[in-house]
Design an enzyme around this catalytic site. Structure first.
Site, PDB file in Angstrom:
ATOM      1  NE  ARG A 229      -4.239  -1.452   0.033  1.00 12.65           N
ATOM      2  CZ  ARG A 229      -4.375  -2.514  -0.767  1.00 12.65           C
ATOM      3  NH1 ARG A 229      -3.380  -2.843  -1.565  1.00 12.65           N
ATOM      4  NH2 ARG A 229      -5.480  -3.223  -0.756  1.00 12.65           N
ATOM      5  CD  GLU A 258      -3.441   3.120  -5.896  1.00 11.23           C
ATOM      6  OE1 GLU A 258      -4.348   2.405  -6.389  1.00 11.23           O
ATOM      7  OE2 GLU A 258      -2.485   2.640  -5.269  1.00 11.23           O
ATOM      8  CG  HIS A 277      -3.284  -0.921  -7.402  1.00 12.28           C
ATOM      9  ND1 HIS A 277      -3.689  -0.206  -6.300  1.00 12.28           N
ATOM     10  CD2 HIS A 277      -3.215  -2.203  -6.978  1.00 12.28           C
ATOM     11  CE1 HIS A 277      -3.866  -1.009  -5.271  1.00 12.28           C
ATOM     12  NE2 HIS A 277      -3.582  -2.238  -5.663  1.00 12.28           N
TER      13      HIS A 277
END
Length: 314
Positions: A229, A258, A277
């Site tokens: 994370r 994000e 991601h």
């Protein structure tokens, strides 16, 4: 009448539709529908829900909710919002995600090991120069986090000839992997690390685990891969170490916000590789089967699948 299982999510509508479609095929005896389509009179009869980034206010409307099944492996947001133990949170534990993650970790470890950023920069400058080669057996790849994802990835790297170490909040014992724990253990492991892989859950205790001081413990010239994370690493401190050359390169797949804002300093930093991601996306097929089995077992036995310890936050 089929019991209603709401799918509560803030995902794009097309993704919600697809999840409902694949889940419904695996659970023909359940009525899986988008939460907005659930009638208020049915709220009190709902004991379980499937979620993906749900709005807390939607969860709170279901007064008799017993447990929620997340379709993600990471559940830190859910834990922070529903940490009173009244609603049990079941995270997705999918062997396919472990395989995908270990594949990604191997790919980017090799990317750093074989100096791909160095050669990319040489290409930009039209330079033809061979860098000195170091064998995998002369490098140490260390993992922060030795849960399901961390362990499988560490074993993959081990099988490719690297020395492998691991650090976790609780003591672990894994054959051929030197394991550390505690603050002293963290300092020791960072000092011997050539490539650091972050796969540790985000909790109150791991929030900004890698700050300026701890990053300074890293072996000079080490590289970092963060597939955990964004808040595991304090960005401003990371940039300082990159600018000084203490850290050679970082591969980042996760960020505090994000998508990463277009004007963020990380985008154009020469020592940073940015990924959107994608290290280990949830697989619709395998995930829906696991969720279906969890719900089928609950209907049959009344037992909730293994759920998150809200004190540990994972």
């Amino acid at each position: 009448m089929k019991p209603i299982v709401p799918f509560i999510s803030t995902l794009p509508n097309e993704q919600i539709k697809h999840w409902i479609k694949v889940l419904s095929k695996k659970m023909p005896k359940e009525k899986i529908i988008k939460f907005s389509k659930v009638k208020k009179k049915d709220y009190e009869n709902i004991k379980l829900a499937i979620v993906a980034n749900p709005k807390p206010e939607d969860i709170n409307k279901l007064n008799n909710l017993v447990w929620i099944q997340s379709i993600w492996a990471g559940v830190e947001r859910l834990v922070s919002r529903f940490n009173d133990n009244t609603i049990k949170i079941v995270r997705l534990v999918d062997p396919e995600m472990s395989r995908t993650m270990s594949e990604a970790v191997l790919s980017w470890v090799l990317y750093l090991h074989r100096d791909m950023p160095f050669y990319k920069e040489q290409q930009n400058q039209c330079i033809w120069k061979e860098n000195f080669y170091i064998k995998p057996s002369d490098k140490t790849v260390s993992f922060l986090g030795l849960g399901q994802l961390g362990k499988s990835s560490a074993l993959k790297i081990l099988n490719n000839g690297f020395n492998v170490c691991g650090w976790s909040r609780t003591k672990k014992k894994i054959k051929r992997i030197k394991c550390f724990t505690g603050e002293k253990g963290l300092k020791k492991i960072l000092k011997i690390t050539d490539i650091l892989v972050c796969l540790i859950p985000l909790t109150k205790k791991t929030n900004y685990l890698l700050n300026y001081k701890r990053l300074s413990y890293l072996k000079k010239g080490a590289s970092i891969i963060n597939f955990a994370r964004g808040r595991i690493i304090k960005t401003i401190d990371l940039v300082k170490h990159l600018n000084s050359g203490n850290i050679k390169h970082v591969v980042l797949d996760v960020f505090e916000k994000e998508p990463l804002p277009k004007k963020h300093v990380l985008w154009k930093h020469p020592r940073v590789t940015i990924l959107p991601h994608i290290s280990a996306n949830t697989d619709y097929g395998t995930a829906s089967l696991i969720v279906a089995n969890n719900i089928k077992n609950y209907r049959r036995s009344g037992r909730i699948p293994k759920f998150v310890n809200t004190l540990k936050q994972y």
